[in-house]
Design a protein around this motif. Structure first.
Motif, mmCIF file in Angstrom:
data_model
loop_
_atom_site.group_PDB
_atom_site.id
_atom_site.type_symbol
_atom_site.label_atom_id
_atom_site.label_comp_id
_atom_site.label_asym_id
_atom_site.label_seq_id
_atom_site.Cartn_x
_atom_site.Cartn_y
_atom_site.Cartn_z
ATOM 1 N N LEU A 10 -24.112 30.016 28.487
ATOM 2 C CA LEU A 10 -23.984 29.271 29.734
ATOM 3 C C LEU A 10 -23.376 30.143 30.831
ATOM 4 O O LEU A 10 -23.741 30.027 31.998
ATOM 5 C CB LEU A 10 -23.152 28.010 29.504
ATOM 6 C CG LEU A 10 -23.817 26.963 28.622
ATOM 7 C CD1 LEU A 10 -22.866 25.811 28.353
ATOM 8 C CD2 LEU A 10 -25.110 26.459 29.220
ATOM 9 N N LEU A 14 -24.848 30.956 34.545
ATOM 10 C CA LEU A 14 -24.073 30.858 35.779
ATOM 11 C C LEU A 14 -24.105 32.159 36.576
ATOM 12 O O LEU A 14 -24.099 32.145 37.803
ATOM 13 C CB LEU A 14 -22.618 30.494 35.460
ATOM 14 C CG LEU A 14 -22.379 29.079 34.966
ATOM 15 C CD1 LEU A 14 -20.923 28.916 34.541
ATOM 16 C CD2 LEU A 14 -22.737 28.067 36.027
ATOM 17 N N GLU A 45 -15.473 22.073 30.902
ATOM 18 C CA GLU A 45 -16.174 21.718 32.136
ATOM 19 C C GLU A 45 -15.960 22.803 33.184
ATOM 20 O O GLU A 45 -14.844 23.278 33.375
ATOM 21 C CB GLU A 45 -15.670 20.375 32.656
ATOM 22 C CG GLU A 45 -16.409 19.865 33.854
ATOM 23 C CD GLU A 45 -16.009 18.454 34.239
ATOM 24 O OE1 GLU A 45 -16.511 17.994 35.272
ATOM 25 O OE2 GLU A 45 -15.213 17.818 33.522
ATOM 26 N N GLU A 47 -17.391 23.808 37.319
ATOM 27 C CA GLU A 47 -18.168 23.441 38.497
ATOM 28 C C GLU A 47 -17.987 24.529 39.548
ATOM 29 O O GLU A 47 -16.877 25.000 39.763
ATOM 30 C CB GLU A 47 -17.685 22.097 39.040
ATOM 31 C CG GLU A 47 -18.477 21.577 40.202
ATOM 32 C CD GLU A 47 -17.988 20.220 40.667
ATOM 33 O OE1 GLU A 47 -18.235 19.896 41.837
ATOM 34 O OE2 GLU A 47 -17.352 19.503 39.881
ATOM 35 N N ILE A 52 -23.867 24.545 40.678
ATOM 36 C CA ILE A 52 -23.985 24.719 39.230
ATOM 37 C C ILE A 52 -22.787 24.050 38.571
ATOM 38 O O ILE A 52 -21.657 24.238 38.997
ATOM 39 C CB ILE A 52 -24.042 26.209 38.849
ATOM 40 C CG1 ILE A 52 -25.308 26.842 39.432
ATOM 41 C CG2 ILE A 52 -23.991 26.386 37.339
ATOM 42 C CD1 ILE A 52 -25.377 28.337 39.269
ATOM 43 N N SER A 53 -23.057 23.253 37.550
ATOM 44 C CA SER A 53 -21.964 22.662 36.777
ATOM 45 C C SER A 53 -22.359 22.609 35.309
ATOM 46 O O SER A 53 -23.532 22.525 34.971
ATOM 47 C CB SER A 53 -21.599 21.273 37.295
ATOM 48 O OG SER A 53 -22.652 20.362 37.107
ATOM 49 N N VAL A 54 -21.348 22.675 34.462
ATOM 50 C CA VAL A 54 -21.547 22.696 33.010
ATOM 51 C C VAL A 54 -20.502 21.789 32.380
ATOM 52 O O VAL A 54 -19.321 21.862 32.738
ATOM 53 C CB VAL A 54 -21.375 24.123 32.440
ATOM 54 C CG1 VAL A 54 -21.521 24.126 30.936
ATOM 55 C CG2 VAL A 54 -22.347 25.083 33.082
ATOM 56 N N LYS A 55 -20.928 20.934 31.464
ATOM 57 C CA LYS A 55 -20.014 20.108 30.684
ATOM 58 C C LYS A 55 -20.431 20.210 29.226
ATOM 59 O O LYS A 55 -21.613 20.149 28.913
ATOM 60 C CB LYS A 55 -20.081 18.641 31.101
ATOM 61 C CG LYS A 55 -19.590 18.366 32.493
ATOM 62 C CD LYS A 55 -19.691 16.887 32.801
ATOM 63 C CE LYS A 55 -19.271 16.613 34.227
ATOM 64 N NZ LYS A 55 -19.375 15.187 34.559
ATOM 65 N N GLU A 66 -24.319 19.112 28.954
ATOM 66 C CA GLU A 66 -25.313 19.106 30.007
ATOM 67 C C GLU A 66 -24.926 20.156 31.034
ATOM 68 O O GLU A 66 -23.765 20.549 31.141
ATOM 69 C CB GLU A 66 -25.415 17.735 30.675
ATOM 70 C CG GLU A 66 -24.177 17.326 31.453
ATOM 71 C CD GLU A 66 -24.295 15.956 32.086
ATOM 72 O OE1 GLU A 66 -25.339 15.291 31.925
ATOM 73 O OE2 GLU A 66 -23.341 15.545 32.753
ATOM 74 N N TYR A 67 -25.921 20.630 31.747
ATOM 75 C CA TYR A 67 -25.640 21.489 32.886
ATOM 76 C C TYR A 67 -26.637 21.182 33.988
ATOM 77 O O TYR A 67 -27.731 20.660 33.754
ATOM 78 C CB TYR A 67 -25.611 22.971 32.529
ATOM 79 C CG TYR A 67 -26.816 23.549 31.833
ATOM 80 C CD1 TYR A 67 -27.851 24.125 32.551
ATOM 81 C CD2 TYR A 67 -26.901 23.546 30.440
ATOM 82 C CE1 TYR A 67 -28.939 24.688 31.911
ATOM 83 C CE2 TYR A 67 -27.983 24.110 29.794
ATOM 84 C CZ TYR A 67 -29.001 24.675 30.531
ATOM 85 O OH TYR A 67 -30.074 25.224 29.893
ATOM 86 N N ARG A 78 -31.312 18.845 35.803
ATOM 87 C CA ARG A 78 -30.343 18.464 34.776
ATOM 88 C C ARG A 78 -30.908 18.809 33.403
ATOM 89 O O ARG A 78 -32.028 18.437 33.066
ATOM 90 C CB ARG A 78 -30.060 16.969 34.843
ATOM 91 C CG ARG A 78 -29.082 16.510 33.787
ATOM 92 C CD ARG A 78 -28.804 15.018 33.921
ATOM 93 N NE ARG A 78 -27.809 14.595 32.970
ATOM 94 C CZ ARG A 78 -27.953 13.561 32.163
ATOM 95 N NH1 ARG A 78 -29.053 12.818 32.218
ATOM 96 N NH2 ARG A 78 -27.009 13.238 31.316
ATOM 97 N N THR A 80 -29.800 18.436 29.429
ATOM 98 C CA THR A 80 -28.888 17.958 28.397
ATOM 99 C C THR A 80 -29.253 18.676 27.102
ATOM 100 O O THR A 80 -30.391 19.110 26.932
ATOM 101 C CB THR A 80 -28.990 16.436 28.200
ATOM 102 O OG1 THR A 80 -30.331 16.093 27.854
ATOM 103 C CG2 THR A 80 -28.585 15.690 29.468
#
Length: 93
Positions: A10, A14, A45, A47, A52-55, A66-67, A78, A80
């Motif tokens: 991930l 990014l 998490e 952001e 771009i965000s990643v959890k 999800e990202y 999105r 998942t």
């Protein structure tokens, strides 16, 4: 080990941006919670200012997450996923 591999993958996603917005993106949120009780539970998490965000959350048996990535048309993409002993299973929504 699976957790670290996924987090590295991930991070590569990014870092792969090429626009000025991506190069100048700022970290808005970064949380990493771990429960060191032997079950390996964690919640992660990130952001950034470029959308771009990643959890992710999981334990030694698997990860769910999800990202979100900005698409070329400006809409968020999105993804998942689950990752476990059978592999990485993404779903683009």
């Amino acid at each position: 080990m699976l957790k670290y591999t996924l987090i590295f993958a991930l991070a590569v996603v990014l870092a792969s941006g090429t626009s000025d917005d991506d190069r100048n993106a700022e970290l808005l949120k970064s949380e990493n919670l771990q429960n060191l009780d032997g079950a390996g539970q964690f919640q992660h998490e990130i952001e950034t200012s470029n959308g771009i965000s990643v959890k992710a959350q999981g334990n030694v048996n698997g990860i769910q997450g999800e990202y979100f990535l900005p698409g070329e048309d400006g809409k968020q993409i999105r993804v998942t996923y689950t990752a476990d002993a059978t592999g990485f299973h993404p779903h683009i929504n």
